[in-house]
Design a protein around this motif. Structure first.
Motif, PDB file in Angstrom:
ATOM      1  N   SER A 184     -31.529 -20.411   0.896  1.00 23.12           N
ATOM      2  CA  SER A 184     -32.927 -20.056   1.137  1.00 23.12           C
ATOM      3  C   SER A 184     -32.972 -18.714   1.853  1.00 23.12           C
ATOM      4  O   SER A 184     -32.154 -18.444   2.729  1.00 23.12           O
ATOM      5  CB  SER A 184     -33.605 -21.105   2.018  1.00 23.12           C
ATOM      6  N   ILE A 185     -33.913 -17.867   1.447  1.00 27.67           N
ATOM      7  CA  ILE A 185     -34.110 -16.590   2.122  1.00 27.67           C
ATOM      8  C   ILE A 185     -35.589 -16.424   2.410  1.00 27.67           C
ATOM      9  O   ILE A 185     -36.437 -16.994   1.728  1.00 27.67           O
ATOM     10  CB  ILE A 185     -33.595 -15.394   1.284  1.00 27.67           C
TER      11      ILE A 185
ATOM     12  N   GLU B 257     -45.091  -8.694   0.965  1.00 27.85           N
ATOM     13  CA  GLU B 257     -44.930  -7.487   0.138  1.00 27.85           C
ATOM     14  C   GLU B 257     -43.669  -7.580  -0.716  1.00 27.85           C
ATOM     15  O   GLU B 257     -43.690  -7.273  -1.915  1.00 27.85           O
ATOM     16  CB  GLU B 257     -44.880  -6.238   1.013  1.00 27.85           C
ATOM     17  N   ALA B 258     -42.554  -8.008  -0.120  1.00 25.30           N
ATOM     18  CA  ALA B 258     -41.298  -8.135  -0.867  1.00 25.30           C
ATOM     19  C   ALA B 258     -41.441  -9.180  -1.977  1.00 25.30           C
ATOM     20  O   ALA B 258     -40.984  -8.962  -3.104  1.00 25.30           O
ATOM     21  CB  ALA B 258     -40.160  -8.500   0.073  1.00 25.30           C
ATOM     22  N   TYR B 259     -42.075 -10.297  -1.666  1.00 26.69           N
ATOM     23  CA  TYR B 259     -42.288 -11.342  -2.673  1.00 26.69           C
ATOM     24  C   TYR B 259     -43.145 -10.817  -3.819  1.00 26.69           C
ATOM     25  O   TYR B 259     -42.828 -11.025  -4.996  1.00 26.69           O
ATOM     26  CB  TYR B 259     -42.950 -12.575  -2.047  1.00 26.69           C
ATOM     27  N   ASP B 260     -44.223 -10.108  -3.484  1.00 29.79           N
ATOM     28  CA  ASP B 260     -45.112  -9.574  -4.519  1.00 29.79           C
ATOM     29  C   ASP B 260     -44.380  -8.591  -5.419  1.00 29.79           C
ATOM     30  O   ASP B 260     -44.564  -8.596  -6.641  1.00 29.79           O
ATOM     31  CB  ASP B 260     -46.339  -8.912  -3.887  1.00 29.79           C
TER      32      ASP B 260
ATOM     33  N   ALA C 232     -43.602  -9.175  -9.358  1.00 29.51           N
ATOM     34  CA  ALA C 232     -44.084  -8.206 -10.351  1.00 29.51           C
ATOM     35  C   ALA C 232     -43.004  -7.881 -11.380  1.00 29.51           C
ATOM     36  O   ALA C 232     -43.307  -7.524 -12.516  1.00 29.51           O
ATOM     37  CB  ALA C 232     -44.560  -6.935  -9.659  1.00 29.51           C
ATOM     38  N   HIS C 233     -41.734  -8.029 -10.992  1.00 33.82           N
ATOM     39  CA  HIS C 233     -40.623  -7.743 -11.906  1.00 33.82           C
ATOM     40  C   HIS C 233     -40.174  -8.971 -12.685  1.00 33.82           C
ATOM     41  O   HIS C 233     -39.382  -8.861 -13.620  1.00 33.82           O
ATOM     42  CB  HIS C 233     -39.427  -7.187 -11.130  1.00 33.82           C
ATOM     43  N   LYS C 234     -40.681 -10.130 -12.298  1.00 30.25           N
ATOM     44  CA  LYS C 234     -40.236 -11.376 -12.921  1.00 30.25           C
ATOM     45  C   LYS C 234     -40.800 -11.514 -14.329  1.00 30.25           C
ATOM     46  O   LYS C 234     -41.973 -11.333 -14.571  1.00 30.25           O
ATOM     47  CB  LYS C 234     -40.695 -12.561 -12.062  1.00 30.25           C
TER      48      LYS C 234
ATOM     49  N   VAL D 274     -34.060 -12.778 -11.596  1.00 27.61           N
ATOM     50  CA  VAL D 274     -34.692 -11.481 -11.329  1.00 27.61           C
ATOM     51  C   VAL D 274     -33.856 -10.687 -10.337  1.00 27.61           C
ATOM     52  O   VAL D 274     -33.574  -9.504 -10.538  1.00 27.61           O
ATOM     53  CB  VAL D 274     -36.129 -11.638 -10.773  1.00 27.61           C
ATOM     54  N   VAL D 275     -33.435 -11.346  -9.270  1.00 31.04           N
ATOM     55  CA  VAL D 275     -32.630 -10.673  -8.252  1.00 31.04           C
ATOM     56  C   VAL D 275     -31.330 -10.167  -8.859  1.00 31.04           C
ATOM     57  O   VAL D 275     -30.933  -9.014  -8.648  1.00 31.04           O
ATOM     58  CB  VAL D 275     -32.357 -11.605  -7.051  1.00 31.04           C
ATOM     59  N   LEU D 276     -30.662 -11.000  -9.640  1.00 30.58           N
ATOM     60  CA  LEU D 276     -29.410 -10.577 -10.274  1.00 30.58           C
ATOM     61  C   LEU D 276     -29.625  -9.409 -11.228  1.00 30.58           C
ATOM     62  O   LEU D 276     -28.833  -8.465 -11.265  1.00 30.58           O
ATOM     63  CB  LEU D 276     -28.764 -11.753 -11.003  1.00 30.58           C
TER      64      LEU D 276
END
Length: 78
Positions: A4-5, A10-13, A17-19, A28-30
């Protein structure tokens, strides 16, 4: 195993947006991190393409070594 992080709103949004519709947030992170494992790269190039790439890298290394040697000679006053 998962971790869990915490993310700011803002970071989540920005991440959301990239998902893509078919992705998890982990994917997405990878994807955005841009790193791949060697097993993911296996088979990306044909044997001919891999040979050509290897030759190009070797050639560039040789040219760079020559350039560095010439620079060293100039610095030594030669």
């Amino acid at each position: 195993m998962s971790k869990s992080i915490r993310l700011s709103e803002e970071a989540y949004d920005r991440l959301a947006a990239h998902k893509r519709d078919d992705e998890t947030f982990s994917e997405v992170v990878l994807r955005l991190a841009g790193e791949r494992s060697l097993s993911e790269l296996a088979g990306v190039l044909s044997d001919e393409e891999a040979d050509a790439l290897r030759d190009a890298v070797d050639e560039r290394r040789e040219r760079r070594a020559e350039e560095l040697e010439e620079m060293a000679d100039r610095m030594r006053g030669g």
